[in-house]
Design an enzyme around this catalytic site. Sequence first.
Site, PDB file in Angstrom:
ATOM      1  N   LYS A  11       0.840  -1.209   0.000  1.00  0.00           N
ATOM      2  CA  LYS A  11       0.000   0.000   0.000  1.00  0.00           C
ATOM      3  C   LYS A  11       0.863   1.243   0.000  1.00  0.00           C
ATOM      4  O   LYS A  11       2.037   1.245   0.381  1.00  0.00           O
ATOM      5  CB  LYS A  11      -0.961   0.004   1.193  1.00  0.00           C
ATOM      6  CG  LYS A  11      -0.319  -0.108   2.577  1.00  0.00           C
ATOM      7  CD  LYS A  11       0.113   1.202   3.183  1.00  0.00           C
ATOM      8  CE  LYS A  11       0.605   1.041   4.617  1.00  0.00           C
ATOM      9  NZ  LYS A  11       1.281   2.259   5.132  1.00  0.00           N
ATOM     10  N   ASP A 133      -2.980  -1.727  11.003  1.00  0.00           N
ATOM     11  CA  ASP A 133      -3.055  -1.684   9.540  1.00  0.00           C
ATOM     12  C   ASP A 133      -3.745  -2.897   8.936  1.00  0.00           C
ATOM     13  O   ASP A 133      -4.100  -2.881   7.756  1.00  0.00           O
ATOM     14  CB  ASP A 133      -1.644  -1.601   8.934  1.00  0.00           C
ATOM     15  CG  ASP A 133      -1.111  -0.181   8.878  1.00  0.00           C
ATOM     16  OD1 ASP A 133      -1.890   0.761   9.128  1.00  0.00           O
ATOM     17  OD2 ASP A 133       0.084  -0.019   8.586  1.00  0.00           O
TER      18      ASP A 133
END
Length: 280
Positions: A11, A133
């Site tokens: 990401k 996360d």
Amino acid sequence: MEQVTEKARAKLNLTMEVLDRRPDGYHNIRSVMVFLDLWDRVTVEKAPAFSFWCSDPALDGPENLAVRAWEALRARYPAGPVSIRLTKRTPCQSGMGGGSADAAAVLRGLNRLFRLGLSREELCRVGRSLGADVPACVLEGGVLAEGIGERVTPFSPGELHFVVLKPGASFSTPRMYARLDQTPGARPPGDHRAMAAAAAAGDARRVAALLMNHFEGAAEAPEEIARAKSLLVEAGALGASMTGAGSAVFGVFPGREEASRAWEALKGRYPTAFLCAAAP
């Protein structure tokens, strides 16, 4: 089904706001992130006894978040022993979410392998026990993360192209939070709603204009971050930023062709350089 393979997508944080520190020691954050066509490969296979292998020997141990993901899900749901094979591509301590993405891929893989029928929300709940996360990594695509990262709102990103450079320095996330706490001065707010809208529309110029990351002000090797950003802009990026707690730096490009030219020009200067795009 005896075996499944999942992509553990890396990401990029298009915005990264670190807000207040909570009484429990965690920090509230707000971040717009997109996941990429760059991934680790996670294969989960039914086996007589649990085993784990990682292509990076330094990560090949019981503390790997992929192992902890299997333990966390098995403690809650009927999942038998498995063999997990993790082939790494996303660099460690880069701010690209590699370990969290691996854990999320294990959760998704176990769900498929044992036909548990768990919703994304249920997988996110398990993921929260592993790290802030992980819920975002369960969802992939585009995500607005809030709270300590556990409150996630998904969206579908448009076409966006990036070049990612990993400087020689590597940053520890806990240390970066500590350094940020010790850094004086107010931190400017980002516009997360505008960024999410721009990313969803695939508006590269608007995305580039809205890039921001509070961790850049606490970077342990600021000259390396500044140099990578400068090189990306010189190579044609509309804007550049560090991702997460670093140390990877990315540039936003108008299209695939421009990003490809920049990658060709820069990959000789950085041993770790990626040409990538937002995954839908």
